[in-house]
Design a protein around this motif. Structure first.
Motif, PDB file in Angstrom:
ATOM      1  N   TYR A  79      -1.748 -20.067  12.234  1.00  0.00           N
ATOM      2  CA  TYR A  79      -2.012 -19.795  10.825  1.00  0.00           C
ATOM      3  C   TYR A  79      -1.395 -20.876   9.937  1.00  0.00           C
ATOM      4  O   TYR A  79      -0.365 -20.661   9.325  1.00  0.00           O
ATOM      5  N   GLY A  80      -1.976 -22.053   9.925  1.00  0.00           N
ATOM      6  CA  GLY A  80      -1.543 -23.082   8.981  1.00  0.00           C
ATOM      7  C   GLY A  80      -2.570 -23.184   7.872  1.00  0.00           C
ATOM      8  O   GLY A  80      -3.745 -23.464   8.121  1.00  0.00           O
ATOM      9  N   ILE A  81      -2.161 -22.922   6.628  1.00  0.00           N
ATOM     10  CA  ILE A  81      -3.143 -22.745   5.554  1.00  0.00           C
ATOM     11  C   ILE A  81      -3.755 -24.052   5.071  1.00  0.00           C
ATOM     12  O   ILE A  81      -4.807 -24.040   4.430  1.00  0.00           O
ATOM     13  N   LEU A  82      -3.131 -25.191   5.383  1.00  0.00           N
ATOM     14  CA  LEU A  82      -3.600 -26.454   4.797  1.00  0.00           C
ATOM     15  C   LEU A  82      -5.106 -26.723   4.982  1.00  0.00           C
ATOM     16  O   LEU A  82      -5.752 -27.169   4.035  1.00  0.00           O
ATOM     17  N   PRO A  83      -5.694 -26.453   6.166  1.00  0.00           N
ATOM     18  CA  PRO A  83      -7.139 -26.692   6.287  1.00  0.00           C
ATOM     19  C   PRO A  83      -7.959 -25.899   5.267  1.00  0.00           C
ATOM     20  O   PRO A  83      -8.946 -26.413   4.728  1.00  0.00           O
ATOM     21  N   LEU A  84      -7.558 -24.648   4.991  1.00  0.00           N
ATOM     22  CA  LEU A  84      -8.305 -23.846   4.021  1.00  0.00           C
ATOM     23  C   LEU A  84      -8.141 -24.419   2.618  1.00  0.00           C
ATOM     24  O   LEU A  84      -9.083 -24.442   1.820  1.00  0.00           O
ATOM     25  N   ILE A  85      -6.922 -24.889   2.310  1.00  0.00           N
ATOM     26  CA  ILE A  85      -6.699 -25.490   0.994  1.00  0.00           C
ATOM     27  C   ILE A  85      -7.513 -26.769   0.853  1.00  0.00           C
ATOM     28  O   ILE A  85      -8.154 -27.010  -0.172  1.00  0.00           O
ATOM     29  N   VAL A  86      -7.533 -27.570   1.930  1.00  0.00           N
ATOM     30  CA  VAL A  86      -8.316 -28.808   1.890  1.00  0.00           C
ATOM     31  C   VAL A  86      -9.796 -28.493   1.669  1.00  0.00           C
ATOM     32  O   VAL A  86     -10.469 -29.145   0.861  1.00  0.00           O
ATOM     33  N   GLY A  87     -10.294 -27.472   2.365  1.00  0.00           N
ATOM     34  CA  GLY A  87     -11.689 -27.069   2.178  1.00  0.00           C
ATOM     35  C   GLY A  87     -11.971 -26.691   0.736  1.00  0.00           C
ATOM     36  O   GLY A  87     -12.975 -27.106   0.149  1.00  0.00           O
ATOM     37  N   THR A  88     -11.067 -25.898   0.151  1.00  0.00           N
ATOM     38  CA  THR A  88     -11.226 -25.483  -1.237  1.00  0.00           C
ATOM     39  C   THR A  88     -11.224 -26.695  -2.167  1.00  0.00           C
ATOM     40  O   THR A  88     -12.058 -26.801  -3.077  1.00  0.00           O
ATOM     41  N   LEU A  89     -10.297 -27.630  -1.899  1.00  0.00           N
ATOM     42  CA  LEU A  89     -10.182 -28.800  -2.781  1.00  0.00           C
ATOM     43  C   LEU A  89     -11.407 -29.717  -2.668  1.00  0.00           C
ATOM     44  O   LEU A  89     -11.832 -30.303  -3.657  1.00  0.00           O
ATOM     45  N   LYS A  90     -11.978 -29.809  -1.459  1.00  0.00           N
ATOM     46  CA  LYS A  90     -13.192 -30.631  -1.296  1.00  0.00           C
ATOM     47  C   LYS A  90     -14.303 -30.123  -2.207  1.00  0.00           C
ATOM     48  O   LYS A  90     -14.923 -30.887  -2.948  1.00  0.00           O
ATOM     49  N   VAL A  91     -14.550 -28.809  -2.131  1.00  0.00           N
ATOM     50  CA  VAL A  91     -15.615 -28.223  -2.944  1.00  0.00           C
ATOM     51  C   VAL A  91     -15.292 -28.387  -4.430  1.00  0.00           C
ATOM     52  O   VAL A  91     -16.155 -28.760  -5.233  1.00  0.00           O
ATOM     53  N   THR A  92     -14.025 -28.141  -4.793  1.00  0.00           N
ATOM     54  CA  THR A  92     -13.637 -28.243  -6.198  1.00  0.00           C
ATOM     55  C   THR A  92     -13.814 -29.666  -6.711  1.00  0.00           C
ATOM     56  O   THR A  92     -14.300 -29.877  -7.828  1.00  0.00           O
ATOM     57  N   LEU A  93     -13.432 -30.647  -5.879  1.00  0.00           N
ATOM     58  CA  LEU A  93     -13.536 -32.052  -6.285  1.00  0.00           C
ATOM     59  C   LEU A  93     -14.989 -32.405  -6.614  1.00  0.00           C
ATOM     60  O   LEU A  93     -15.280 -32.983  -7.675  1.00  0.00           O
ATOM     61  N   ILE A  94     -15.908 -32.021  -5.722  1.00  0.00           N
ATOM     62  CA  ILE A  94     -17.321 -32.337  -5.958  1.00  0.00           C
ATOM     63  C   ILE A  94     -17.826 -31.610  -7.197  1.00  0.00           C
ATOM     64  O   ILE A  94     -18.537 -32.183  -8.027  1.00  0.00           O
ATOM     65  N   ALA A  95     -17.404 -30.357  -7.333  1.00  0.00           N
ATOM     66  CA  ALA A  95     -17.840 -29.582  -8.501  1.00  0.00           C
ATOM     67  C   ALA A  95     -17.380 -30.263  -9.789  1.00  0.00           C
ATOM     68  O   ALA A  95     -18.137 -30.355 -10.760  1.00  0.00           O
ATOM     69  N   VAL A  96     -16.145 -30.754  -9.799  1.00  0.00           N
ATOM     70  CA  VAL A  96     -15.614 -31.417 -10.989  1.00  0.00           C
ATOM     71  C   VAL A  96     -16.383 -32.701 -11.273  1.00  0.00           C
ATOM     72  O   VAL A  96     -16.746 -32.989 -12.418  1.00  0.00           O
ATOM     73  N   ILE A  97     -16.674 -33.479 -10.201  1.00  0.00           N
ATOM     74  CA  ILE A  97     -17.417 -34.731 -10.386  1.00  0.00           C
ATOM     75  C   ILE A  97     -18.787 -34.452 -11.000  1.00  0.00           C
ATOM     76  O   ILE A  97     -19.283 -35.195 -11.837  1.00  0.00           O
ATOM     77  N   VAL A  98     -19.418 -33.331 -10.588  1.00  0.00           N
ATOM     78  CA  VAL A  98     -20.733 -32.980 -11.126  1.00  0.00           C
ATOM     79  C   VAL A  98     -20.602 -32.425 -12.549  1.00  0.00           C
ATOM     80  O   VAL A  98     -21.319 -32.841 -13.468  1.00  0.00           O
TER      81      VAL A  98
END
Lengths: 308, 292
Positions: A79-98
């Motif tokens: 249970y290391g949360i970093l992959p889930l946070i990275v996934g969230t940040l990837k989507v957020t980053l693209i959403a912000v760019i758009v």
């Protein structure tokens, strides 16, 4: 005379009753108003208590710094949360760019260029965009945006970070546009007229006068939109996939914090298992992220507000 | 002596005007792009789902076979859900708004309640699902019933209804209030007989928009464990049920292409639902809104 005395007595009796109602009503209303406070307390307590149970089984250090999220493993659950946070940040980053360029551009257009008629038509239509359920956006991402992207970039998988990112971006455009437009419209007319009278073009007025003056409102709108993007659930559940990964790959399947909660809830994880408690730990992390964003937005709009 | 070199000015001005025109075009294009996204989205879903729309689709229960799959249980379930959410959230929301606007003193408690409401509005819906799962489903042992889902949804849209009601109550002019109190009416009488009737169009508009958010909300329902495949209709609020967005989610996440069509048809029904609710809100706003 007798009747009038009786009437007076009856009246005073009625008044007593009335007085009682007048006294008790504020307390009943206070009780109702406290439901919203109780809700917040309930959310925080629920998340904390169940997260503590989770941390009795999984170390806090492994959770916060672990780079592998493998709750369904047969051998060793990680249970290391970093992959889930990275996934969230990837989507957020693209959403912000758009969403940020389009949202702010639309706000400038509506506030500085558009005629009253255009504004009165476009604003409600943008609000329709904001009112569409996220499940509909998710379906759109999965069945339209992803295949469209695949025709141009064949390396993109069925589940990826780009398609839900773009669609989350579309979803938060109205929020940025509408809140930024409010901030720009609040800049007084005299400032605008002054700049125009000095010979500025409309673009110069918008870019050098209005945007800086409304900057606190614009930034607050972007931060709030980011908070929405982080908490967005259905779009990423449908189009993002369920592969938590700690890398910088946008074309392959990912998993966000919200999508993990949905995945576990769908699968009917037994009550009391570590997986069951893990959704509260993930939910708590998600809650902290969005809370931080909301407080930041409030701080920005208060601290940097230009008063006229 | 010339203060202004005309040629230089004209040359610069032309450049600046070109920049202005270019950016005006860009800003307009961005706005159109956002609108285009809406058009494409609606067009796609309507063309995808229209072929599956029929009376059978409305009257059938969910099925393993895409051609037989219907939306009856989900449609009725969503109506049941609204029957719980509407009264609960409106009573709580309007009550809170009356308290904050009419009774609350300017003290720390009031500031705290206000701040809390604006923060609550920013909590992701999936977190409300976790709250509902712990409190309503488990602690109150309501299970995955209509009541548990309804209460969760009510709390989710509560901040929206409170803020809308507050605005509606605030827009009632002070003179009406003063006149009523001056005639000897008590505060509560003033609230019930004067303020609420004047504020009701605004309250209803805000509440209907909030309810239309609740009807499309999916994540909390999944988290509290609302099932998908249901072959019967609920008889009361303690029964389990399924709802439109959950049914759509299930169809959309199936791999078979045929179910995509079914999902699109379900989305059309959901959007029609929303369209009706929003139209009612607009009609109420236009028809009953008095300007003071």
């Amino acid at each position: 005379m007798r009747t009038s005395v009786q009437e007076m007595i009856a009246q005073s009796k009625g008044k007593k009753n009335k007085k009682f109602i007048e006294k008790i009503i504020p307390w009943i209303l206070l009780l109702i108003a406290s439901v919203s406070v109780l809700t917040t307390i309930g959310i925080v307590l629920t998340l904390i208590i169940e997260t503590i149970t989770f941390f009795r089984r999984v170390s806090v250090f492994d959770f916060v710094f672990g780079t592998t999220w493998l709750p369904f493993s047969n051998k060793e659950e990680l249970y290391g949360i970093l992959p889930l946070i990275v996934g969230t940040l990837k989507v957020t980053l693209i959403a912000v760019i758009v969403a940020v360029p389009i949202g702010i551009s639309a706000a400038i257009y509506l506030s500085e260029y558009a005629s009253e008629t255009v504004r009165r038509i476009v604003k409600p239509v943008l609000e329709v965009l904001a009112g569409i359920p996220t499940i509909v956006y998710g379906f759109f991402a999965l069945t339209f945006v992803t295949p469209l992207l695949q025709t141009f970039f064949p390396e993109i998988k069925i589940f990826n970070a780009i398609s839900p990112g773009i669609v989350v971006g579309i979803m938060i455009i109205p929020m940025i546009a509408s809140l930024s437009e409010d901030a720009m419209s609040a800049v007084p007319r005299s400032i605008r007229d002054g700049a125009l009278a000095m010979g500025s073009t409309k673009f110069e007025v918008a870019w050098k006068i209005i945007v800086p003056a409304a900057l606190s409102g614009i930034i607050a709108s972007v931060v709030l939109a980011v908070s929405r993007a982080i908490g967005e659930t259905m779009i990423v559940s449908l189009a993002g996939g369920s592969t938590p990964k700690f890398d910088g790959d946008f074309a392959g399947s990912i998993q966000t914090m919200t999508a993990y909660i949905v995945q576990v809830s769908k699968g009917d994880a037994g009550y009391g298992t570590t997986i069951y408690y893990s959704i509260y730990a993930v939910g708590f992390t998600l809650f902290l992220f969005t809370m931080l964003m909301n407080i930041l937005a409030q701080y920005v709009s208060k601290r940097f507000r230009e008063e006229y | 002596m010339r203060y202004v070199e005309q040629e230089k000015v004209i040359k610069r001005m032309n450049g600046r005007l070109v920049v202005n025109t270019i950016f005006k075009g860009l800003f307009m294009a961005a706005t159109l792009l956002a609108l285009l996204a809406l058009v494409v989205l609606l067009y796609r879903i309507i063309t995808q789902g229209a072929s599956h729309l029929s009376l059978d689709f409305l009257m059938n229960f969910a099925s393993r076979f895409p051609e037989k799959a219907g939306i009856k249980a989900a449609l009725i379930g969503s109506l049941w859900l609204m029957a719980v959410v509407a009264p609960t959230s409106i009573i709580l929301g309007v009550g809170s708004a009356i308290y904050l606007e009419e009774y609350a003193k300017q003290n720390k408690l009031t500031t705290f309640i206000r701040l809390n409401i604006s923060n609550l509005a920013g909590v992701p819906s999936v977190v409300f699902g976790l709250l509902g799962l712990t409190i309503f489903v488990r602690a109150f042992s309501l299970g995955n019933s209509i009541l548990a889902a309804g209460f969760t949804m009510s709390l989710l849209i509560l901040p929206v209804i409170i803020v809308a009601s507050q605005e509606a109550i605030r827009s009632v002019p002070k003179e009406l209030r003063d006149a009523s109190l001056g005639m000897g009416a008590t505060k509560w009488q003033t609230v019930v007989n004067i303020i609420l009737p004047a504020a009701i169009p605004g309250i209803l508009t805000g509440s209907i928009l909030a309810l239309s958010r609740a009807i499309g909300e999916t994540a909390p329902l999944i988290v509290i464990g609302i099932p998908v495949i249901i072959q019967f209709l609920p008889r009361g609020v303690f029964d389990t049920f399924t709802a439109l967005p959950i049914q759509i989610f299930d169809w959309a996440s199936r791999p078979q292409q045929e179910f995509q069509v079914v999902a699109a048809a379900g989305i059309i029904i959901l959007m029609i639902f929303l369209l009706i609710m929003n139209s009612i809100a607009v009609i109420i706003r236009n028809k009953f809104q008095k300007r003071y």
